[in-house]
Design an enzyme around this catalytic site. Structure first.
Site: not given
Length: 506
Positions: A172, A291
């Site tokens: 991320e 995710e």
């Protein structure tokens, strides 16, 4: 209400990559400590791993597990988790404001992978660290003895390389919450150089580069384009993340979020295609959705815990969502979307596995039990392997704030040629109406129904608990009638169903 579905043997999407049913384990909350690892627990093995948890994870048949993060990895020193345990440092984790004992590190995680029958998908810290630490970690894990890092691994108890094939280039990196956040150009350049170094070590490694943290990021989807312009020929997968939530308790909108997910995948597939065309490349990059899950039930609890924290607690009860029946439908919808997009989504990791937004919960010193969402994932993992079918579906739709023309029937079909079965996973989104469904089987030969499982409950908020672990679970359905090659079944309102059919005279 009626729905008509056509499934033809010759109309397929793609061969489903088994890694679509992978998981994620982060040093966060109680995922590791009192999750998979609890020395002194009645079921603990010699290394301190809970065998009751291991049994539940093993049953899910997860091909890969991503580790050690997540946000945690962006300030993680992998060297802290090797060597004698009594000499490992305790570190302060900036991502979750907790302390990390490092009693579980790379050796222990690899042993746990063997215990539960999975393979490692390791993430590299490209937040606070960079190229040198990344290549050293890869060499420690995969390098031969006779060189520094392989010899150090041998001194720490493991002579043979683990041969980990799948590596994530950070986590991320577009997020302002991330330690070491970077612009798309900064990250693209770094990921390209790290990837180049890893390819110099082993050109056969599979590399995952960070895409957007979610489709609401202000840099989406330009982030993907810029990052891929730098890394396209070096990487194999682009990572995407998305979590579903229903804070407003709007069930119709909540169950339409899989339409948002489908648009997300479609948009990024288009970005990949544009970059590939611009580069005149013959190389393919696919999506790694490493995710995904439901995550919102614990937000208020987590805010209270973080506000009331004194110091840096070890393994507090963070992100412990307790899932209800409504979440069963959401997880089923997400899995169906991945199956239907299996031509581009090759890897997906439910986040996470134990205690932290997880299908499995534990009590320290006590039992482990299955959350409601354990079941759709289990049955999809067991029977959703093979070839994804391109289904033709006719069904009424509804409009909501999330999307228009949302079909009341969401269905995915999988043909397993080896087992000679066709399996359908279906969600009836309608809150009150049964869905009379006819599925025409074409090109499969003789067929017979071999299993029908249904999950439904009059209370969308019903949950499993330590004292009621099987309140929400699959039950045998009434079966489906089969006449002239057409299956007829009734899907209850707000339900998840699995129907398995033997075909070809099996």
């Amino acid at each position: 209400m009626e729905a008509r579905v056509t499934a033809h043997r010759d109309y397929a999407v793609a061969r489903i990559d088994d890694r679509l049913y992978s998981g994620f384990l982060e040093h966060l909350g109680r995922a590791i400590y009192t999750g998979i690892h609890e020395p002194g627990h009645p079921t603990a093995d010699a290394q301190g791993f809970r065998r009751d948890v291991a049994d539940l994870v093993r049953a899910l048949r997860m091909p890969y597990v991503r580790y050690p993060g997540g946000n945690f990895v962006s300030a993680y020193n992998w060297e802290d988790g090797i060597g004698p345990r009594d000499q490992r440092p305790t570190r302060l984790d900036l991502a979750w404001h907790t302390s990390e004992s490092n009693q579980v590190g790379i050796h222990e995680f690899m042993d746990w992978c063997d215990l539960v029958g999975t393979k490692p998908m390791l993430a590299l810290n490209l937040g606070s660290r960079g190229l040198d630490e990344a290549r050293n970690f890869v060499e420690y894990v995969n390098g031969p003895t006779g060189a520094y890092w392989g010899d150090l691994r041998r001194r720490n108890g493991r002579a043979e390389p683990w041969d980990c094939r799948l590596w994530c280039l950070g986590n991320e990196m577009d997020g302002p919450w991330q330690i070491g956040q970077k612009t798309s150009t900064e990250y693209g350049r770094l990921a390209s150089e790290v990837g180049k170094a890893l390819r110099a070590f082993d050109k056969g490694l599979e590399l995952v580069v960070c895409g957007s943290s979610n489709p609401k990021m202000p840099t989406y989807p330009e982030w993907e384009r810029v990052v891929l312009e730098h890394t396209y020929e070096t990487v194999d997968y682009l990572s995407l993340h998305m979590y579903s939530q229903n804070k407003a308790r709007n069930t119709a909108g909540y169950l339409a979020l899989s339409e948002t997910l489908d648009r997300y995948i479609g948009t990024i597939q288009s970005v990949i295609n544009v970059v590939k065309a611009n580069k005149r490349s013959k190389h393919d990059v696919h999506i790694c959705f490493d995710e995904w899950n439901v995550w919102y039930h614990s937000h208020e609890q987590d805010q209270a815990i973080l506000k009331g924290m004194h110091g840096w607690p070890h393994a507090p009860r963070l992100l412990e969502d307790i899932y209800n029946f409504e979440d069963v439908l959401q997880v089923g919808l997400t899995l169906n979307a991945f199956i239907r997009r299996s031509d581009v989504v090759r890897i997906a990791c439910i986040a996470q596995i134990v205690n932290v937004i997880a299908p499995i919960m534990t009590e320290p010193g006590g039992p482990a039990w299955r959350q409601t969402t354990y079941w759709p994932f289990l049955l999809a993992s067991l029977y959703g392997r093979g070839t994804a079918l391109q289904l033709a579906v006719r069904v009424p739709t509804y409009d909501c704030d999330v999307a228009d023309d949302v079909p009341y029937l969401d269905i995915a079909g999988v043909h397993d040629e080896d087992a000679r079965t066709v399996t359908f996973f279906a969600v009836n989104r309608h809150p009150t109406d049964q869905l009379s469904t006819a599925i025409s089987l074409q090109g499969f030969g003789p067929a017979r129904v071999i299993d029908h499982q249904v999950m439904t409950h009059p209370d969308l908020r019903a949950v499993n608990a330590i004292d009621a672990p099987d309140r929400i679970a699959p039950r045998p359905g009434p079966g489906a009638g089969l006449e002239d090659g057409t299956l007829h079944l009734a899907l209850p309102p707000h339900s998840w169903s699995m129907l398995r059919v033997a075909v070809g005279g099996a």
